[in-house]
Write an enzyme that holds these catalytic residues in place. Structure first.
Site, PDB file in Angstrom:
ATOM      1  N   HIS A   1       0.804  -1.231   0.000  1.00  0.00           N
ATOM      2  CA  HIS A   1       0.000   0.000   0.000  1.00  0.00           C
ATOM      3  C   HIS A   1       0.830   1.273   0.000  1.00  0.00           C
ATOM      4  CE1 HIS A   1      -4.007  -1.784   0.843  1.00  0.00           C
ATOM      5  NE2 HIS A   1      -3.276  -2.749   1.363  1.00  0.00           N
TER       6      HIS A   1
ATOM      7  N   LYS B   1      -8.166  13.868   4.756  1.00  0.00           N
ATOM      8  CA  LYS B   1      -7.292  12.692   4.717  1.00  0.00           C
ATOM      9  C   LYS B   1      -6.291  12.836   5.845  1.00  0.00           C
ATOM     10  CE  LYS B   1      -6.337  13.861   0.362  1.00  0.00           C
ATOM     11  NZ  LYS B   1      -6.583  12.619  -0.342  1.00  0.00           N
ATOM     12  N   ARG B   2      -5.499  11.793   6.128  1.00  0.00           N
ATOM     13  CA  ARG B   2      -4.470  11.943   7.145  1.00  0.00           C
ATOM     14  C   ARG B   2      -3.554  13.106   6.794  1.00  0.00           C
ATOM     15  NH1 ARG B   2      -3.185   8.214  10.917  1.00  0.00           N
ATOM     16  NH2 ARG B   2      -2.215  10.022  11.839  1.00  0.00           N
TER      17      ARG B   2
ATOM     18  N   LYS C   1       0.967  14.456   1.135  1.00  0.00           N
ATOM     19  CA  LYS C   1      -0.401  14.733   0.690  1.00  0.00           C
ATOM     20  C   LYS C   1      -0.601  16.234   0.411  1.00  0.00           C
ATOM     21  CE  LYS C   1      -2.368  10.769   3.215  1.00  0.00           C
ATOM     22  NZ  LYS C   1      -2.985   9.916   2.192  1.00  0.00           N
TER      23      LYS C   1
ATOM     24  N   THR D   1      -8.504   6.768  -1.749  1.00  0.00           N
ATOM     25  CA  THR D   1      -9.859   6.228  -1.883  1.00  0.00           C
ATOM     26  C   THR D   1     -10.877   7.336  -1.648  1.00  0.00           C
ATOM     27  OG1 THR D   1      -9.523   5.434   0.368  1.00  0.00           O
ATOM     28  CG2 THR D   1      -9.457   3.787  -1.374  1.00  0.00           C
TER      29      THR D   1
ATOM     30  N   LYS E   1     -14.630   8.419  -3.410  1.00  0.00           N
ATOM     31  CA  LYS E   1     -15.869   8.748  -2.677  1.00  0.00           C
ATOM     32  C   LYS E   1     -16.422  10.089  -3.141  1.00  0.00           C
ATOM     33  CE  LYS E   1     -14.002   6.096   1.107  1.00  0.00           C
ATOM     34  NZ  LYS E   1     -13.092   6.149   2.251  1.00  0.00           N
TER      35      LYS E   1
HETATM   36  C1  NBG Z   1      -2.484   3.789   2.023  1.00  0.00           C
HETATM   37  C2  NBG Z   1      -2.084   4.661   0.842  1.00  0.00           C
HETATM   38  C3  NBG Z   1      -3.305   5.157   0.091  1.00  0.00           C
HETATM   39  C4  NBG Z   1      -4.191   3.982  -0.269  1.00  0.00           C
HETATM   40  C5  NBG Z   1      -4.504   3.174   0.972  1.00  0.00           C
HETATM   41  C6  NBG Z   1      -5.328   1.960   0.659  1.00  0.00           C
HETATM   42  C7  NBG Z   1      -1.043   3.055   3.864  1.00  0.00           C
HETATM   43  C8  NBG Z   1       0.212   2.381   4.261  1.00  0.00           C
HETATM   44  N1  NBG Z   1      -1.286   3.199   2.566  1.00  0.00           N
HETATM   45  O1  NBG Z   1      -2.913   5.835  -1.070  1.00  0.00           O
HETATM   46  O2  NBG Z   1      -1.312   5.741   1.290  1.00  0.00           O
HETATM   47  O3  NBG Z   1      -5.372   4.424  -0.866  1.00  0.00           O
HETATM   48  O4  NBG Z   1      -3.321   2.734   1.585  1.00  0.00           O
HETATM   49  O5  NBG Z   1      -4.704   1.187  -0.298  1.00  0.00           O
HETATM   50  O6  NBG Z   1      -1.792   3.461   4.720  1.00  0.00           O
END
Ligand code: NBG
Length: 797
Positions: free
Chosen positions: A347, A535-536, A541, A645, A649
């Site tokens: 991920h 988002k985080r 980001k 994601t 949404k």
């Molecule tokens: C995150 C990515 C995102 C991705 C999500 C789900 C982690 C390690 N990775 O870009 O930063 O959408 O995983 O796949 O949290």
């Protein structure tokens, strides 16, 4: 209970009253919301029980292949609404509550939103569980029952503060404790070789207690579950610990969810957590399998272990250990089972997130497991030498253990039969760059499955207004077949539909504005453009890019009347948690809040520009936010966001993306075409090259861009009167001397994309057409599609 509660409104009311009296000794009029919630939850749980039992029986008899999804995070969100809807009992509950004079929504909103995850990765796992249940895929989650989820965020004086997320304080109505299925998990101790066999003598054990949470399929009578493991005292008590120390150890094991930045601090506990649920999960699956088939020989035919990012990697050596030590398999037999039953999803390519455990940490805690990893590594390196005639340099690069650390991703790639990325671009980067050497070794292992989101939660439940428009125009086949949303493209020239879409957006914006008012006593105008980044909080980001751009807008609005005349009022909305130890991310939160105070207070411009930072962004807040965006900010440095994601949404709810060519934005762009998205900035290729070349100096950009230069000065020259001029010095210096995420490099392009969006929005009809195109093309981003791809190309169920 003799009557079935959801047979009719009358039976529902009778059962509800009876249960309320039994549990809390109150009648409905004197009941609290908490009591109503718990009683409703109990009735719903009872209603789904028979389906749950039936599903288990079918699976036991059917002997079909099953998938176990191991993830350190599952961000489930509230389950009550999901369960009521998927069981098809909403209308009865609603009618019953209305007769009793209660508000069903209010009661649903009482449910705690368990924060058992950081962000996208955890929410993805939850969407996947829902899709598996809804598609009747025999899939189960495995995770930890963290006593405290990710912290609850409070904003004080513009700074983030972290408070405990005490989600279990009043119990959790959905979970079922399965005392009979506990497993002991060993830690520390030593390994002896007796007659050529390894004998592990742990210094103590922890009892892993499973709590099962049902996952209800959509109207199909199929119920799977998420198994959450909790650490408790084992009878096999560690000899060298006092009772008090042991209790502290247990609390740490399933006490807290780690935020996603990995500091050295607490590394050992994190590793123990990983082993704790990996070991418990593997053992319980193997025990169940043996009870069913009387052998583990056919494990790989019947079970897939899915490794969600590297956090559960230890299931690989643990299954080896179980087969070798507990079941007496030979190495090669055991290895064949392991390598045919494990699949891994990557991920992220961010170096700091790729897990590497120092030998000095892993070996004492898990001596037997470490031995097994060593042997896997040894055999792998030998094979590289013999079979591939690899040079030592390459072997060093690919080795699982090198330079004193265990590289968990390498272990996954070597042991798993499948490795996948989460968006086309991300998988390409894995194949051609990050994991290129492995890709050349095992080209057939690599796959792409672009992420997906659960359209039931993120559209049907979160946006009933849009759901009604879609049902009226294209029918409701898309509820079960989200790809049918494409039929909506035929309405791109339909004035009536576009009017309704614009009205829908206004309604959803009004609802969000009300929520924001409740939380922060701050008024925003639903007629303004809602431009949202949630988002985080992370440097890659680039919330900072968004913030600097707002400062620039403010400067223009203050000084340039023509600009002001052309500017459509905007509300910029942020939501983000920063890991508690991530200093820079927390500074950015403070900056955003400081900008907000300044611009919101300026009566000359605040009818054009407002900024809000929502507090404690989580899944249930997201359900209000996603449908309310006109503009979705997806502005990561290209190549860094594996997929994203949130982008999906927003799109599904008719938000238009301002974004870089990164993650799944690339696929959104491909689908909707240039005119229906605002793409800007460097490409992944350019980012990679410029990083390699080391020729980028942000000063060169500042020197040629007066607007940007002014914004940067304002960070440190007393422009923000409410803070000390040193407050944002670190941000200023980072941008000037180490702008490794290319914030300034992309600034001008970002500004241009915003101008374009602003002008486009003024033609509301054309904007509405773009919404249609986005919604119509969003069906492929349903997690149902993603799960079917996993089923067909990876799991082979
Ligand atoms: C995150 C990515 C995102 C991705 C999500 C789900 C982690 C390690 N990775 O870009 O930063 O959408 O995983 O796949 O949290």
């Amino acid at each position: 209970m003799t009557t079935r509660p959801f047979q009719s409104t009358e039976t529902f009311i009778a059962c509800f009253q009876e249960q309320l009296a039994k549990t809390y000794l109150v009648d409905p009029t004197h009941s609290s919301i908490r009591q109503r919630y718990n009683v409703l939850g109990t009735l719903v749980k009872e209603a789904l029980a028979s389906d749950w039992i039936k599903t288990n029986q079918q699976l036991a008899l059917g002997k079909q292949k099953e998938v176990y999804y191991f993830s350190m995070e599952f961000l489930m969100g509230r389950l009550i609404t999901n369960n009521i809807n998927n069981l098809g009992v909403r209308s009865i509950a609603e009618a019953g509550f209305s007769k009793l004079g209660f508000d069903l929504n209010e009661v649903e909103n009482y449910e705690p939103d368990p924060g058992l995850g950081n962000g996208g990765l955890g929410r993805l796992a939850a969407c996947y569980l829902d899709s598996m249940a809804s598609l009747k895929v025999a899939g189960f989650g495995n995770c930890i029952r963290y006593r405290y989820g990710l912290f609850r965020q409070v904003i004080k004086n513009g700074y983030q503060e972290e408070r405990p997320d005490n989600w279990l304080s009043d119990g959790y109505v959905w979970e079922i404790r399965k005392e009979e299925e506990c497993e002991d998990v060993p830690f520390f101790g030593s390994v002896e070789i007796i007659n050529g066999k390894a004998v592990y003598r742990p210094s103590g054990f922890v009892k892993a207690v499973p709590y099962d949470v049902p996952v209800v399929g959509d109207g199909n009578g199929f119920v799977t579950c998420l198994r959450l493991w909790s650490a408790e005292a084992s009878r096999k008590y560690p000899k060298n610990r006092t009772a008090m120390d042991y209790e502290m150890d247990l609390q740490k094991l399933s006490g807290f969810l780690y935020p996603d930045d990995t500091t050295l601090d607490g590394k050992q506990v994190r590793l123990m957590q990983q082993y704790f649920f990996s070991c418990a999960g593997v053992k319980s699956i193997c025990h169940k399998h043996k009870a069913k088939y009387n052998t583990l020989d056919n494990l790989a035919e019947k079970v897939v272990f899915h490794i969600n990012d590297t956090h559960p990697t230890l299931i690989i050596p643990e299954l080896m250990r179980f087969l070798l030590d507990d079941e007496g398999y030979e190495w090669d037999q055991a290895w064949a089972i392991v390598t045919h039953s494990m699949a891994y999803t990557n991920h992220t390519i961010l170096a700091e997130a790729l897990e590497k455990w120092p030998i000095g940490v892993i070996q004492p805690v898990l001596p037997r497991i470490y031995q097994i990893i060593e042997e896997i590594n040894q055999k792998f390196c030998d094979q590289l030498r013999k079979q591939y005639q690899a040079r030592e340099e390459l072997i060093q690069k690919l080795a699982i253990i090198a330079n004193g650390v265990v590289q968990m991703a390498h272990l996954c790639i070597v042991a798993c039969y499948s490795v996948n990325g989460v968006a086309k671009l991300h998988t390409e980067i894995l194949k051609t760059m990050e994991m290129n050497d492995f890709y050349r070794l095992y080209p057939d292992k690599f796959h792409n499955v672009t992420n997906g989101i659960n359209h039931r939660r993120w559209l049907i439940h979160s946006n009933p207004e849009l759901t009604a428009i879609l049902d009226d125009s294209i029918g409701d086949s898309w509820h079960k077949h989200p790809e049918d949303l494409i039929k909506f493209a035929a309405y791109a020239d339909d004035h009536r539909i576009i009017d309704r879409l614009l009205a829908m957006k206004k309604t959803r914006k009004t609802i969000l504005a009300e929520r924001i008012y409740q939380d922060r006593q701050f008024v925003i105008d639903p007629d303004a453009i809602f431009d949202i980044q949630v988002k985080r909080l992370h440097e890659y980001k680039r919330q900072l890019l968004n913030a600097l751009h707002i400062m620039d807008l403010y400067n223009h609005l203050k000084t340039d009347l023509d600009f002001r005349k052309n500017y459509f009022p905007h509300v910029f909305i942020f939501g983000a948690k920063a890991a508690g130890t991530y200093y820079f991310a927390k500074k950015i939160i403070k900056l955003i809040n400081t900008i907000a105070n300044k611009v919101n207070a300026d009566s000359e411009t605040n009818s054009f520009l407002k900024v809000v930072f929502v507090e404690n962004y989580n899944v249930s807040y997201a359900e209000k936010i996603m449908p309310a965006a006109d503009i979705s900010e997806q502005i990561s440095t290209a190549s860094k966001e594996a997929s994203g994601t949130g982008n999906m949404k927003f799109m599904m709810n008719g938000g238009l993306t301002i974004g870089t060519e990164d993650g799944a934005n690339v696929e959104i762009h491909e689908l909707v075409g240039d005119d229906n998205i605002f793409i800007f900035g460097m490409t992944a290729h350019e980012v990679t090259n410029l990083t390699k070349e080391k020729t980028y100096h942000s000063e060169d950009i500042i020197n040629t861009d007066d607007d940007l230069s002014l914004v940067l000065k304002q960070l440190v020259n007393g422009f923000f009167t409410e803070v000390d001029s040193l407050e944002f010095r670190d941000i200023y210096e980072k941008l000037l001397y180490d702008d490794c995420f290319f914030v300034l490099k992309d600034f001008a392009a970002y500004k241009h994309a915003h101008l374009l969006a602003n002008d486009t929005y003024k033609d509301r009809y054309r904007w509405g057409q773009r919404m249609v195109i986005n919604i119509a093309n969003s069906g492929v981003f349903s997690s149902d599609r993603a799960i079917m791809e996993y089923v067909n190309t990876i799991w082979h169920l």
